[in-house]
Design an enzyme around this catalytic site. Sequence first.
Site, PDB file in Angstrom:
ATOM      1  CB  SER A  41      33.584  81.280  72.452  1.00  0.00           C
ATOM      2  OG  SER A  41      33.538  80.789  71.370  1.00  0.00           O
ATOM      3  CD  GLU A  42      37.350  82.316  75.047  1.00  0.00           C
ATOM      4  OE1 GLU A  42      37.453  81.192  75.017  1.00  0.00           O
ATOM      5  OE2 GLU A  42      36.897  82.054  73.484  1.00  0.00           O
ATOM      6  CB  THR A  43      32.715  87.784  77.709  1.00  0.00           C
ATOM      7  OG1 THR A  43      32.229  87.552  76.903  1.00  0.00           O
ATOM      8  CG2 THR A  43      33.143  89.613  77.788  1.00  0.00           C
TER       9      THR A  43
END
Length: 296
Positions: A41-43
């Site tokens: 979903s995010e980094t």
Amino acid sequence: MAQWDVFSSKALEGNSLAVFFDGRGLSDAEMQSIAKEMKLSETTFILPRDEATERERGVRVRVFTVREELPFAGHPTLGTAFALRGESDATEIVLELNVGKVPVRFEDKRGEPGFGEMTQVDPVFGIRHDREAVAQATGLSIDDFDPSFPIETVSTGLAYIVTPLKSLAVIKRLRIDLNRAQEYLARTSGKFFYFVARETVDPKARLHARMLFYNGEDPATGSAAGCAAAWMVAHRVAESDELVLIEQGIEMQLPSRIFVRASSQKAKQNGPRDNRIVNVRVGGNAIEVMRAEVFL
């Protein structure tokens, strides 16, 4: 880099996050490509600075989805703060995100995993949405919505349309037309829909939530949970400063437990929109599950 499961005290549950501890040598395009490679979903990318600057302004962190950089996101903020804390006994880590400074405070209890709680920027309430328009935009039936509460845009750094559905059965079978939904979001200055239901799987939870977007489904959405906390207090689904649980990720077999609270400052007039909602806090556990190197 390290990978953390956020909003869970158990490995392989919650929402996974890749944290890169030193992104100073990377271009914007490289950060975006790495985030796309991670497929999470995010980094996040930490950009270390001198101690004096970090004491004054916080640790600089940038957040990317597979498609874009975000000004703020909840599970990356919490997970990155846990990664920065490491094995230390620090009680607070302050991050400088594109939206500004976000503090994360930690609490340790003997025999239990650490608990972190971020304070998000004060919420901004946007427009209330017509149910029929949202039904047309998402492909849902107008009867799927909970008529007791408004569909409302709220932002604590990222604007979500908090969308109450009438039952657990409705939210569990949720399917939306992402293309039409995105067109509606663009017209109304919302970033994503955050669907919630007051009926829950865990009787201790106050809301059951789901967030579907261009990368599929998000197992836990801390930024949206902050918006939902403000929305709950504004509409008396939760009391001022009451700590409540939002459950998410159950349909993905990635159960997440997001603890939220917000404060209401009473205005002279009556009505939820005459009260000022402040001090939005979103918390949970996180656990490291992987260490790795990336070669470019």
